[in-house]
Design an enzyme around this catalytic site. Structure first.
Site, mmCIF file in Angstrom:
data_model
loop_
_atom_site.group_PDB
_atom_site.id
_atom_site.type_symbol
_atom_site.label_atom_id
_atom_site.label_comp_id
_atom_site.label_asym_id
_atom_site.label_seq_id
_atom_site.Cartn_x
_atom_site.Cartn_y
_atom_site.Cartn_z
ATOM 1 N N ASN A 1 -6.611 2.744 -12.155
ATOM 2 C CA ASN A 1 -5.529 1.821 -11.814
ATOM 3 C C ASN A 1 -4.203 2.509 -12.109
ATOM 4 O O ASN A 1 -4.156 3.467 -12.877
ATOM 5 C CB ASN A 1 -5.656 0.540 -12.654
ATOM 6 C CG ASN A 1 -4.627 -0.504 -12.266
ATOM 7 O OD1 ASN A 1 -4.331 -0.676 -11.068
ATOM 8 N ND2 ASN A 1 -4.044 -1.178 -13.233
ATOM 9 N N ILE B 1 -8.124 -9.806 -10.838
ATOM 10 C CA ILE B 1 -8.653 -9.232 -12.079
ATOM 11 C C ILE B 1 -10.168 -9.198 -11.975
ATOM 12 O O ILE B 1 -10.809 -10.220 -11.698
ATOM 13 C CB ILE B 1 -8.175 -10.039 -13.301
ATOM 14 C CG1 ILE B 1 -6.652 -9.863 -13.420
ATOM 15 C CG2 ILE B 1 -8.881 -9.565 -14.579
ATOM 16 C CD1 ILE B 1 -6.013 -10.563 -14.566
ATOM 17 N N LEU B 2 -10.738 -8.004 -12.142
ATOM 18 C CA LEU B 2 -12.185 -7.847 -11.999
ATOM 19 C C LEU B 2 -12.867 -8.006 -13.352
ATOM 20 O O LEU B 2 -12.343 -7.586 -14.381
ATOM 21 C CB LEU B 2 -12.490 -6.483 -11.390
ATOM 22 C CG LEU B 2 -12.000 -6.372 -9.938
ATOM 23 C CD1 LEU B 2 -12.064 -4.939 -9.456
ATOM 24 C CD2 LEU B 2 -12.797 -7.296 -9.019
ATOM 25 N N HIS C 1 -0.274 1.503 -13.415
ATOM 26 C CA HIS C 1 0.547 0.431 -13.959
ATOM 27 C C HIS C 1 1.997 0.937 -14.032
ATOM 28 O O HIS C 1 2.229 2.064 -14.481
ATOM 29 C CB HIS C 1 0.049 0.033 -15.363
ATOM 30 C CG HIS C 1 0.847 -1.070 -15.950
ATOM 31 N ND1 HIS C 1 0.680 -2.387 -15.570
ATOM 32 C CD2 HIS C 1 1.858 -1.055 -16.850
ATOM 33 C CE1 HIS C 1 1.542 -3.139 -16.229
ATOM 34 N NE2 HIS C 1 2.269 -2.357 -17.012
ATOM 35 N N GLY D 1 0.788 -1.237 0.000
ATOM 36 C CA GLY D 1 0.000 0.000 0.000
ATOM 37 C C GLY D 1 0.812 1.275 0.000
ATOM 38 O O GLY D 1 0.378 2.292 0.552
ATOM 39 N N THR D 2 1.976 1.271 -0.676
ATOM 40 C CA THR D 2 2.749 2.524 -0.712
ATOM 41 C C THR D 2 2.049 3.574 -1.573
ATOM 42 O O THR D 2 2.169 4.772 -1.296
ATOM 43 C CB THR D 2 4.188 2.299 -1.215
ATOM 44 O OG1 THR D 2 4.143 1.772 -2.532
ATOM 45 C CG2 THR D 2 4.948 1.371 -0.305
ATOM 46 N N ASN D 3 1.315 3.148 -2.584
ATOM 47 C CA ASN D 3 0.546 4.130 -3.364
ATOM 48 C C ASN D 3 -0.584 4.710 -2.520
ATOM 49 O O ASN D 3 -0.845 5.907 -2.560
ATOM 50 C CB ASN D 3 0.002 3.499 -4.645
ATOM 51 C CG ASN D 3 1.054 3.466 -5.743
ATOM 52 O OD1 ASN D 3 1.349 4.490 -6.355
ATOM 53 N ND2 ASN D 3 1.647 2.309 -5.963
HETATM 54 C C1 GRF Z 1 2.650 -0.813 -7.778
HETATM 55 O O1 GRF Z 1 3.851 -1.084 -8.429
HETATM 56 C C2 GRF Z 1 1.577 -0.531 -8.805
HETATM 57 O O2 GRF Z 1 2.089 0.052 -9.945
HETATM 58 C C3 GRF Z 1 1.045 -1.887 -9.112
HETATM 59 O O3 GRF Z 1 1.093 -2.586 -7.899
HETATM 60 C C4 GRF Z 1 2.106 -2.020 -7.055
HETATM 61 C C5 GRF Z 1 1.453 -1.677 -5.745
HETATM 62 O O4 GRF Z 1 2.343 -1.335 -4.762
HETATM 63 N N1 GRF Z 1 -0.259 -1.789 -9.717
HETATM 64 P P1 GRF Z 1 1.827 -0.764 -3.380
HETATM 65 O O5 GRF Z 1 0.940 -1.818 -2.722
HETATM 66 O O6 GRF Z 1 1.070 0.516 -3.639
HETATM 67 O O7 GRF Z 1 3.053 -0.520 -2.557
#
Ligand code: GRF
Length: 208
Positions: free
Chosen positions: A107, A92-93, A109, A12-14
């Site tokens: 999303n 995958i949904l 990527h 969950g770093t994003n």
């Molecule tokens: C990220 O690399 C994102 O691009 C991909 O999954 C990863 C998620 O990382 N879709 P995090 O859980 O947000 O750290």
């Protein structure tokens, strides 16, 4: 304020990058729920630390993929979620979920779509393929989710240099730091502020 739901599977770093911007007061959204298919996802802990509902909804608790998707749809509809942010969600949904939230699912990527994306291209595999090909620039892409894999309208992209010394892991980390954590909150901010629209399957700014 835009009511957002988040789907996660891992660290969950994003999600953290998004929470940080909300904390700074520069991202005017309300996250009403964070959902994971994995009870142990650290992303759920990040949600709890921010007093956000953190829920695990597991595929194996449902008879089939369709029932699972219906459970996710009900969960988000019950909370009147207007935008669903997939932040490292590893399921995958299918059609029913995507149709229930058409043009409302984002999303991220970790490459410059349409390069190094599509079926089977996730996690370190993306960065391995980038290094294998020898491209000099990679990056990240925020896109709306449609019924294909990584084929929906592109919201935002940011390039990252590939270095000779890179390994898949160093490249993955730099793409996150320099691109993902920057463009995901920014793309969501632009959507929240009503700056973007989708026209002929392309994302356009209302006020260029
Ligand atoms: C990220 O690399 C994102 O691009 C991909 O999954 C990863 C998620 O990382 N879709 P995090 O859980 O947000 O750290």
């Amino acid at each position: 304020m835009l009511n957002v739901g988040v789907l996660v599977s891992g660290s969950g770093t994003n999600l953290q990058a998004i929470l940080d911007k909300i904390g700074e007061g520069t991202l005017p959204i309300h996250i009403s729920t964070v959902v994971s298919n994995n009870q142990r996802a650290y992303a759920l802990e990040r949600a709890r630390q921010n007093a956000i509902e953190a829920v695990c909804i597991r595929k194996k608790d449902y008879a089939d993929a369709d029932e699972y998707e219906q459970a996710l749809i009900s969960h988000f509809k019950d909370r009147n979620v207007e935008l669903i942010v997939m932040a490292g969600f590893m399921v995958i949904l299918g059609k029913s979920f995507i149709r229930a939230f058409y043009n409302q699912i984002l999303n991220i990527h970790p490459s410059l779509i349409p390069s190094f994306c599509g079926d089977g291209m996730y996690g370190l595999r993306v960065h391995e393929a980038v290094l294998e090909k020898g491209v000099k620039v990679t990056g990240a892409t925020v896109h709306y989710v449609d019924e294909g894999t990584d084929t929906g309208p592109i919201v935002m992209q940011k390039a990252v240099d590939v270095l000779d010394a890179d390994t898949p892991s160093t490249l993955q980390r730099r793409v996150m730091e320099e691109a993902e954590w920057v463009i995901y909150p920014e793309a969501i901010r632009q959507i929240a502020e009503g700056n973007l629209m989708i026209e002929n399957n392309k994302v356009r700014r209302r006020h260029p």
